[in-house]
Structures are given as C-alpha cells and as structure tokens.
Design a protein around this motif. Structure first.
Motif, mmCIF file in Angstrom:
data_model
loop_
_atom_site.group_PDB
_atom_site.id
_atom_site.type_symbol
_atom_site.label_atom_id
_atom_site.label_comp_id
_atom_site.label_asym_id
_atom_site.label_seq_id
_atom_site.Cartn_x
_atom_site.Cartn_y
_atom_site.Cartn_z
ATOM 1 N N ILE A 173 0.809 -1.400 -0.176
ATOM 2 C CA ILE A 173 -0.042 -0.072 0.019
ATOM 3 C C ILE A 173 0.843 1.274 0.057
ATOM 4 C CG2 ILE A 173 -2.035 1.178 1.052
ATOM 5 C CD1 ILE A 173 -2.841 -1.675 0.416
ATOM 6 N N ALA A 174 2.153 1.131 0.638
ATOM 7 C CA ALA A 174 2.864 2.357 0.826
ATOM 8 C C ALA A 174 3.322 2.672 -0.800
ATOM 9 C CB ALA A 174 4.031 1.937 1.722
ATOM 10 N N VAL A 175 3.887 1.696 -1.337
ATOM 11 C CA VAL A 175 4.335 1.846 -2.683
ATOM 12 C C VAL A 175 3.204 2.474 -3.614
ATOM 13 C CG1 VAL A 175 5.185 0.639 -5.107
ATOM 14 C CG2 VAL A 175 6.039 0.117 -2.649
ATOM 15 N N LEU A 176 2.087 1.878 -3.475
ATOM 16 C CA LEU A 176 0.847 2.300 -4.286
ATOM 17 C C LEU A 176 0.436 3.770 -3.795
ATOM 18 C CD1 LEU A 176 -1.432 1.238 -6.237
ATOM 19 C CD2 LEU A 176 -2.729 1.450 -3.940
ATOM 20 N N SER A 177 0.570 4.258 -2.707
ATOM 21 C CA SER A 177 0.253 5.572 -2.433
ATOM 22 C C SER A 177 1.208 6.603 -3.054
ATOM 23 C CB SER A 177 0.055 5.965 -0.870
ATOM 24 O OG SER A 177 0.423 4.939 -0.175
ATOM 25 N N ALA A 178 2.591 6.025 -3.041
ATOM 26 C CA ALA A 178 3.605 6.992 -3.216
ATOM 27 C C ALA A 178 3.295 7.295 -4.838
ATOM 28 C CB ALA A 178 4.875 6.363 -3.110
ATOM 29 N N CYS A 179 3.019 6.174 -5.754
ATOM 30 C CA CYS A 179 2.913 6.060 -7.040
ATOM 31 C C CYS A 179 1.608 6.988 -7.311
ATOM 32 C CB CYS A 179 2.506 4.745 -7.738
ATOM 33 S SG CYS A 179 4.019 3.847 -7.789
ATOM 34 N N CYS A 180 0.502 6.986 -6.687
ATOM 35 C CA CYS A 180 -0.663 7.779 -6.826
ATOM 36 C C CYS A 180 -0.587 9.252 -6.764
ATOM 37 C CB CYS A 180 -1.967 7.204 -6.035
ATOM 38 S SG CYS A 180 -2.497 5.637 -6.137
ATOM 39 N N LEU A 181 0.282 9.647 -5.430
ATOM 40 C CA LEU A 181 0.628 10.966 -5.222
ATOM 41 C C LEU A 181 1.565 11.403 -6.240
ATOM 42 C CD1 LEU A 181 0.530 11.223 -1.331
ATOM 43 C CD2 LEU A 181 -0.978 12.237 -3.176
ATOM 44 N N GLY A 182 2.714 10.444 -6.631
ATOM 45 C CA GLY A 182 3.376 10.923 -7.588
ATOM 46 C C GLY A 182 2.753 11.483 -8.892
ATOM 47 N N PHE A 183 1.906 10.496 -9.226
ATOM 48 C CA PHE A 183 1.040 10.755 -10.489
ATOM 49 C C PHE A 183 0.433 12.131 -10.562
ATOM 50 C CE2 PHE A 183 -2.577 10.551 -13.219
ATOM 51 C CZ PHE A 183 -1.899 10.420 -14.335
ATOM 52 N N CYS A 184 -0.152 12.522 -9.398
ATOM 53 C CA CYS A 184 -0.898 13.784 -9.175
ATOM 54 C C CYS A 184 -0.057 14.826 -9.418
ATOM 55 C CB CYS A 184 -1.374 13.980 -7.839
ATOM 56 S SG CYS A 184 -2.792 12.921 -7.507
ATOM 57 N N TRP A 185 1.494 14.784 -8.843
ATOM 58 C CA TRP A 185 2.437 15.634 -8.994
ATOM 59 C C TRP A 185 2.949 15.748 -10.425
ATOM 60 C CZ3 TRP A 185 8.061 15.031 -8.300
ATOM 61 C CH2 TRP A 185 8.825 16.172 -8.388
ATOM 62 N N LEU A 186 3.015 14.558 -11.247
ATOM 63 C CA LEU A 186 3.653 14.515 -12.597
ATOM 64 C C LEU A 186 2.756 15.160 -13.657
ATOM 65 C CD1 LEU A 186 5.927 13.449 -13.956
ATOM 66 C CD2 LEU A 186 4.379 11.404 -14.351
ATOM 67 N N THR A 187 1.019 15.033 -13.203
ATOM 68 C CA THR A 187 0.245 15.924 -14.101
ATOM 69 C C THR A 187 0.188 17.460 -13.980
ATOM 70 O OG1 THR A 187 -1.408 15.171 -12.499
ATOM 71 C CG2 THR A 187 -1.017 13.626 -14.360
ATOM 72 N N GLY A 188 0.862 17.974 -13.014
ATOM 73 C CA GLY A 188 0.950 19.325 -13.007
ATOM 74 C C GLY A 188 -0.511 19.679 -12.358
ATOM 75 N N LEU A 189 -0.971 18.825 -11.573
ATOM 76 C CA LEU A 189 -2.237 19.092 -10.810
ATOM 77 C C LEU A 189 -2.160 18.943 -9.443
ATOM 78 C CD1 LEU A 189 -4.719 17.512 -13.401
ATOM 79 C CD2 LEU A 189 -4.702 19.934 -13.002
ATOM 80 N N TRP A 190 -0.967 19.179 -8.750
ATOM 81 C CA TRP A 190 -0.804 19.009 -7.429
ATOM 82 C C TRP A 190 -1.457 19.816 -6.559
ATOM 83 C CZ3 TRP A 190 1.374 15.503 -4.595
ATOM 84 C CH2 TRP A 190 1.836 15.775 -3.315
ATOM 85 N N THR A 191 -1.607 21.152 -6.853
ATOM 86 C CA THR A 191 -2.532 22.090 -5.885
ATOM 87 C C THR A 191 -3.977 21.579 -5.914
ATOM 88 O OG1 THR A 191 -1.009 23.823 -6.739
ATOM 89 C CG2 THR A 191 -2.805 24.583 -5.482
ATOM 90 N N ALA A 192 -4.442 21.353 -7.253
ATOM 91 C CA ALA A 192 -5.719 21.121 -7.231
ATOM 92 C C ALA A 192 -6.062 19.680 -6.611
ATOM 93 C CB ALA A 192 -6.057 20.845 -8.823
ATOM 94 N N SER A 193 -5.078 18.824 -6.569
ATOM 95 C CA SER A 193 -5.270 17.463 -6.101
ATOM 96 C C SER A 193 -5.366 17.778 -4.517
ATOM 97 C CB SER A 193 -4.189 16.495 -6.110
ATOM 98 O OG SER A 193 -4.150 16.493 -7.620
ATOM 99 N N MET A 194 -4.455 18.633 -3.758
ATOM 100 C CA MET A 194 -4.496 18.829 -2.405
ATOM 101 C C MET A 194 -5.691 19.639 -1.899
ATOM 102 S SD MET A 194 -1.978 17.189 -1.310
ATOM 103 C CE MET A 194 -2.063 16.269 -2.478
ATOM 104 N N GLN A 195 -6.368 20.261 -2.893
ATOM 105 C CA GLN A 195 -7.379 21.076 -2.629
ATOM 106 C C GLN A 195 -8.630 20.197 -2.361
ATOM 107 O OE1 GLN A 195 -7.888 23.850 -5.692
ATOM 108 N NE2 GLN A 195 -6.934 25.437 -4.836
ATOM 109 N N GLY B 203 -8.951 13.765 -14.618
ATOM 110 C CA GLY B 203 -9.657 12.540 -14.390
ATOM 111 C C GLY B 203 -8.835 11.461 -13.821
ATOM 112 N N LEU B 204 -7.541 11.439 -14.620
ATOM 113 C CA LEU B 204 -6.593 10.255 -13.955
ATOM 114 C C LEU B 204 -6.251 10.637 -12.562
ATOM 115 C CD1 LEU B 204 -4.665 9.677 -17.401
ATOM 116 C CD2 LEU B 204 -6.301 8.198 -16.078
ATOM 117 N N ALA B 205 -5.994 12.051 -12.653
ATOM 118 C CA ALA B 205 -5.624 12.312 -11.081
ATOM 119 C C ALA B 205 -6.772 12.088 -10.111
ATOM 120 C CB ALA B 205 -5.240 13.783 -11.091
ATOM 121 N N ILE B 206 -7.918 12.263 -10.456
ATOM 122 C CA ILE B 206 -9.028 11.636 -9.534
ATOM 123 C C ILE B 206 -8.906 10.158 -9.191
ATOM 124 C CG2 ILE B 206 -11.575 11.446 -9.419
ATOM 125 C CD1 ILE B 206 -11.653 14.116 -10.924
#
Lengths: 276, 276
Positions: free
Chosen positions: B67-89, B252-255
C-alpha cells in the motif's frame, strides 16, 4: 514536469484528431444507434397524453406492489410532474434511464451468469468492477464526450458503464448461491446442463438478480441526472441550466420531479425483487 | 396550461432565510473556509516530494509495504500531471467533510443501535437520502451558501452520512452480548464498556463504513466542481465545457489516483485490523 504536461495534452489531442479523422464512422454509428434507441423509447412515452401514461404507471405499481395505495401514489406523482410543467423533461429523463438500463442489463446479466458459473472469470472481473465502482461517476463523461460529442449518446454510454457493476455482481452472486443439495438432486435425476441452468440455478438466483436490476436502475438514474451537463436533455439539464442562471424556483421544481421519479422507480423495482 | 410551481413558493423562503439569517450563514462559511484553508495550507506547506514520502511512510506503518508503494505512485502521478495544488484542494475538502460526517454519523449510529425506536425513525430518512441522486444535494446548498467550496462541503457531508450511520448501527448491534455482559459483570462504567469493549469489537465494520463514506465523499466533491468548488472537479468541468480533453483527462486520471489512494489506504488498514 511542464514538458510532460504539454506532451500529454498534445498526445491526447493528436490521438483524438486521429480517431475523429479515421474512425469517425464507428463513433457516428454508435451515436446513431444509441440516439435511435433513446428517440424510440421517448417517442413511445410521448405517444400517449400524460394522463394515460400516469394511469398506466399507476396500474403497474399497483400490480407489482399489490397495494392500491401505491398505485394511486404513483399516479399522483406522475401528475405532479406534469402539473409543474416538466412532463417532457420527466419523460426524456425516464427514456434515458430505460435506454441505459436496457443496454446495461443486456451486457451485465449474461456476463454475471457466466461469472457465476466460471470462478475464473469472476476473479478476473472483480478488479475491473472494483475500479469502476471506486472512480467517481462524473469522470466517465470525459472519454464519452471526447468521442461522441454533446448529446444523449454520451450520457447513455457513461450511464451504461456506471450501471453495469451492481447487476454483474449480484447476478453472479445469485447464480453461485444455488444450494448444493439441489444441484446434486439435478445430477442424480440426470438433467441436461440447459435444464440444470433454467430449472434449478436460475429460479434460485432471481431475487438476487432483481436486487441487481434495482441497484443498476438507481445508479443509472443518478448518472442520467449528472449527465445534464453534457446536454443529455431531461431534468438534469433543466437543473444544470437553472443553477447557472440562478433560477431557484425552477431548480427546486426539477429537483422535486427527480426525487418523485426516483422514489417511484426505486419502490417498484424493489418490490419486484421481493415478490419473487 | 395551468401550472403549479412549488419552487415559486419556496424561492421567497430561501430569499427570506438569506436576508434574515445572513450573519449565521456567513459565520458558517467563514468557519469552514478557515478550517479548510488551514488543512490546505498544511498539505501544501511541504514540497510535493516531502509529502509523498510522509504519506508513504504513514501507509507503510498503517497498512504495509504494498500500500505504501501504491500511495507513493498515486501521489507521484498527481504531481507529475501538474495538478498538485488542485489534488491537495480536493483532498482537503474530502478530509474536512469526512471528519464532519463521521462526527455526526458516529454518535447517531450508536444511539440508533441502542434504541430500536431511533433506528426505526431514522431508517426511512436514510432510505430516501440514499436513493436521491447526488446532484439534488447540491441545489439547497447552493441556494443558501451560493457558489464555492462551502456548499460543496455541506452537500458532501450530507451525502456521506448515510453509509457511515448505517454501518455504525450495524457494527454496534453486532457486538456479541456476552462481551457486553462481561463488562457489566466486572462492573465497568458504560463509557469504559463503550470504548474498551464495544468499539474494538465493532472496528472492522466501522472501517467498512469509513471506506464507503470516503469514496462517496470523493465522488461528491468531484461533482461539486460544477458549482465552483475548485480542485480536480473544477479541472474536469473545465475540460468538459471547453473541450480541452488533455486537461480533462489529466484531471480525471488524477481523480482516479486519489480515489485509489484513499480506497486502498482505508482498506489496507481494515485488512490489518482483520489479521490482528
């Protein structure tokens, strides 16, 4: 990171251009098919004046729920939608729900039966269904709108995706839950596989399948309303445009019509599940 | 046609509420905005990499390496898509509304588990709440709190309460009677029985409720992008309405990534509970 974002957006746009250039006929075909189904159902519903449709709905509710009170409540509910001047919108919402549910059930009932008979298929389907149910329904509109454009076809595709998982799951569950004694009884009396399925497995599965139909229908309803944003027509679009123009009175009316219609559909299909 | 419009009667009532209770609603708005701003600032104070490491570390201890690896990947993806702020909101809104929904549903659920009359009174309300499409919840919230994040949170809380309440009641009713009697026999105070005996026994079911509550809240928050709630939902809406498919797809993918993160984290914690 910036590079990735621009590259991603470019790639998506290119892919979409390519698809719309080279595979337009496929999507036009799908679109025509879906809209044809929707238009057909809507034409049927609008064929008779509102009082005939209301009384018919009331009769169905009476027969299914076996209580005259439920029938009268259904007639009143439908007349209420007409009285608020939302009859056309209510019927087009209903047509969308029916069209989407028909397609979703046509796919998911056979799939569910197969998954119930084949544990391997069931295991392969589980993560897919999990994923579909984990994602917020709203985002299914994205790929649909990219390929099919604004209109009821997009709403239908997204709704079908959302409505399928519960029906698949509950059908498989029902088929799997056949008591072993009855299967053994079948083997002992030497029935053919077809008889085994139709006479023994299916009757036991019917309550679970009907529960799946109810759940599918309710999911479809929720999605059809959301799909108002992509120009699906119906009550969802009425609410969407009323909220955007801050027309509070109209949005309340449409919301009441949605709640009333939801209640009728839910109660009728639920008692259908219980009656068997 | 002679129309009626319940909305036309209700709209003045809403206006009256807005005119006379404005200070109250303004206060609610300010409190929610302040809490939300605080949580958002907390999520954004660390650089993305720092937060990803932190979450992965917490996931490792709560649910294990996978689960730790999975969560790192998920959050990393949000960062990579340039939607970090929106994801955190989006994450901040989900956290606040789940916390409030649980704070309301948990005591009510325990109360309903203790008294059959409370449960009987709550059941029809919960039935209606769970059949009504999520869209409908946004309407009253928008009418009173206008557009923005506050109506989104209010609608999300209301939407998240039923599953949590139902499963809390179920969890506490499922606590074996002999355990409770044991507590009474050794003379434990009711409070001690609740926290030391009933709560641990009810925990697995409670976590299922929490999981459901989180996923429904996420779905609602995304939908609330339509009423200006910001975050990833707003990006999807922008993609849908401006036909910027690249942006819409990224959001959508970040969601999906956020949904996977929240779902697997809460389920991972549940599995660990079951094993322990």
């Amino acid at each position: 990171m910036e590079n990735f974002v621009t590259a991603f957006d470019m790639a998506v746009d290119d892919a979409l251009f390519w698809l719309t250039d080279h595979a337009a006929f496929i999507f036009d075909g799908i679109r025509a098919l879906l809209e044809g189904l929707y238009d057909g159902i809507l034409w049927l519903l609008m064929l008779a004046p509102f009082h005939v449709v209301s009384v018919l709905a009331g009769l169905i509710a009476w027969r299914v729920m076996k209580s005259p009170g439920a029938g009268i409540a259904t007639v009143l509910a439908m007349v209420f939608c007409w009285w608020m001047g939302l009859w056309a919108e209510t019927m087009s919402t209903l047509a969308l729900v029916v069209a989407a549910s028909v397609i979703a059930l046509a796919i998911s009932l056979p799939l569910g039966v197969l998954a119930g008979l084949m544990p391997r298929l069931d295991r392969a389907l589980a993560p897919v269904l999990d994923l579909i149910q984990t994602m917020p329904p709203y985002i299914y509109l994205l790929p649909a709108i990219a390929l099919l454009g604004y209109g009821p076809a997009t709403a239908l595709i997204a709704t079908v995706i959302v409505a399928m998982p519960p029906a698949v799951r509950l059908t498989a569950l029902g088929i799997r839950r056949t008591p072993t004694e009855f299967i053994e009884l079948g083997h002992a009396t030497g029935v053919t596989p077809a008889q085994m399925f139709l006479k023994i497995r299916l009757p036991f599965a019917v309550p679970s399948i009907m529960a799946g139909v109810n759940q599918s229908l309710m999911m479809a309803f929720g999605m059809v309303v959301i799909a108002g944003i992509v120009g699906s027509g119906g009550l969802g679009e009425t609410i969407f445009s009323a909220i955007r123009t801050l027309d509070i009175a109209k949005s309340i009316d449409a919301a009441i019509a949605i709640v009333v219609l939801t209640m009728v559909l839910d109660r009728v299909t639920q008692s259908l599940a219980r009656a068997k | 046609m002679n129309q009626i419009s319940p909305g036309a009667f209700l709209a003045p009532a809403v206006d009256w509420l807005n005119a006379n209770f404005h200070p109250f609603f303004a206060l609610v708005t300010r409190v929610i905005e302040a809490v939300l701003g605080g949580i958002e600032a907390m999520l954004l104070v660390l650089p993305p990499v720092g937060l990803i490491v932190l979450v992965a570390g917490a996931a490792f201890f709560a649910a294990g390496l996978r689960i730790a690896v999975l969560s790192a990947c998920c959050l990393g993806f949000c960062w990579l898509t340039g939607l970090w702020t929106a994801s955190m909101q989006t994450l901040a809104v989900v956290v606040v509304s789940v916390a409030i929904a649980v704070a309301i549903a948990f005591p009510l659920g325990i109360w309903a588990a203790r008294r059959a009359s409370v449960e009987a009174a709550l059941r029809p309300i919960l039935d209606v709440m769970q059949t009504v499409p999520p869209w409908v919840y946004l309407i009253p919230a928008v009418m009173i709190f206008s557009l923005g994040r506050v109506p989104a949170i209010i609608a999300t809380i209301v939407y998240g309460i039923p599953p949590m309440l139902r499963l809390t009641t179920l969890a506490f009713k499922g606590v074996p009677t002999d355990l409770k009697e044991l507590g009474q026999a050794i003379g434990a105070k009711p409070r001690t029985i609740l926290w030391k005996i009933e709560f641990p026994a009810a925990k697995p079911t409670l976590l299922v409720g929490l999981n459901q509550c989180i996923l429904l809240s996420l779905a609602m928050v995304v939908l609330a992008g339509l009423v200006g709630a910001g975050g990833l939902g707003a990006e999807v809406t922008r993609g849908l309405t401006r036909m910027e498919m690249g942006l819409g797809l990224r959001a959508g993918l970040a969601i999906v990534a956020i949904a996977l993160l929240l779902d697997r984290l809460s389920q991972g914690a549940l599995d660990r509970q079951r094993r322990a």
